[in-house]
Write a protein that holds these residues in place. Structure first.
Motif, mmCIF file in Angstrom:
data_model
loop_
_atom_site.group_PDB
_atom_site.id
_atom_site.type_symbol
_atom_site.label_atom_id
_atom_site.label_comp_id
_atom_site.label_asym_id
_atom_site.label_seq_id
_atom_site.Cartn_x
_atom_site.Cartn_y
_atom_site.Cartn_z
ATOM 1 N N MET A 1 8.847 1.116 -0.947
ATOM 2 C CA MET A 1 7.682 1.943 -1.055
ATOM 3 C C MET A 1 7.642 2.599 -2.436
ATOM 4 O O MET A 1 6.588 2.628 -3.066
ATOM 5 N N ARG A 2 8.749 3.099 -2.886
ATOM 6 C CA ARG A 2 8.794 3.758 -4.200
ATOM 7 C C ARG A 2 8.411 2.790 -5.310
ATOM 8 O O ARG A 2 7.662 3.123 -6.221
ATOM 9 N N THR A 3 8.912 1.567 -5.239
ATOM 10 C CA THR A 3 8.617 0.569 -6.268
ATOM 11 C C THR A 3 7.116 0.314 -6.355
ATOM 12 O O THR A 3 6.552 0.237 -7.445
ATOM 13 N N ILE A 4 6.486 0.210 -5.204
ATOM 14 C CA ILE A 4 5.043 -0.040 -5.185
ATOM 15 C C ILE A 4 4.282 1.153 -5.757
ATOM 16 O O ILE A 4 3.400 1.012 -6.606
ATOM 17 N N MET A 5 4.619 2.357 -5.283
ATOM 18 C CA MET A 5 3.897 3.557 -5.705
ATOM 19 C C MET A 5 4.059 3.842 -7.198
ATOM 20 O O MET A 5 3.152 4.380 -7.829
ATOM 21 N N GLU A 6 5.188 3.481 -7.772
ATOM 22 C CA GLU A 6 5.424 3.741 -9.191
ATOM 23 C C GLU A 6 4.967 2.606 -10.098
ATOM 24 O O GLU A 6 5.031 2.728 -11.318
ATOM 25 N N SER A 7 4.497 1.511 -9.503
ATOM 26 C CA SER A 7 4.096 0.368 -10.319
ATOM 27 C C SER A 7 2.803 0.669 -11.083
ATOM 28 O O SER A 7 1.953 1.446 -10.647
ATOM 29 N N ARG A 8 2.653 0.048 -12.223
ATOM 30 C CA ARG A 8 1.463 0.234 -13.053
ATOM 31 C C ARG A 8 0.221 -0.258 -12.316
ATOM 32 O O ARG A 8 -0.825 0.378 -12.341
ATOM 33 N N LEU A 9 0.331 -1.383 -11.658
ATOM 34 C CA LEU A 9 -0.815 -1.963 -10.967
ATOM 35 C C LEU A 9 -1.340 -1.031 -9.875
ATOM 36 O O LEU A 9 -2.541 -0.853 -9.727
ATOM 37 N N TYR A 10 -0.465 -0.407 -9.116
ATOM 38 C CA TYR A 10 -0.889 0.497 -8.048
ATOM 39 C C TYR A 10 -1.605 1.723 -8.611
ATOM 40 O O TYR A 10 -2.491 2.276 -7.967
ATOM 41 N N GLN A 11 -1.239 2.140 -9.798
ATOM 42 C CA GLN A 11 -1.793 3.357 -10.376
ATOM 43 C C GLN A 11 -3.091 3.131 -11.157
ATOM 44 O O GLN A 11 -3.699 4.092 -11.622
ATOM 45 N N LEU A 12 -3.536 1.901 -11.297
ATOM 46 C CA LEU A 12 -4.780 1.628 -12.001
ATOM 47 C C LEU A 12 -5.969 2.213 -11.237
ATOM 48 O O LEU A 12 -5.971 2.284 -10.012
#
Length: 71
Positions: A1-12
């Protein structure tokens, strides 16, 4: 979950900018859309831990399973 939430793509952002404002075919941004009612009901049931019951379906059936029975 952390990896996804901190990813650049998720934050676009899904908000259009000057480079993708007119783009509607190349998936340059996400388009917001509403959840279908059955999906929302299943999510609320999961979050609250209180399952709903539906007529003409087995005990424990999810709202999205009712869609399968209708087709």
């Amino acid at each position: 979950m952390r990896t996804i939430m901190e990813s650049r793509l998720y934050q676009l952002s899904s908000a259009p900018n000057e480079t993708n404002l007119a783009d509607s075919r190349n998936f340059s941004r996400a388009y917001r859309r509403r959840l279908p009612a059955e999906v929302l009901l299943d999510a609320v049931d999961d979050a609250t831990g209180v399952p709903d019951t539906f007529a003409a379906t087995p005990v424990g059936a999810r709202a999205t399973q009712g869609l399968e029975l209708q087709n």
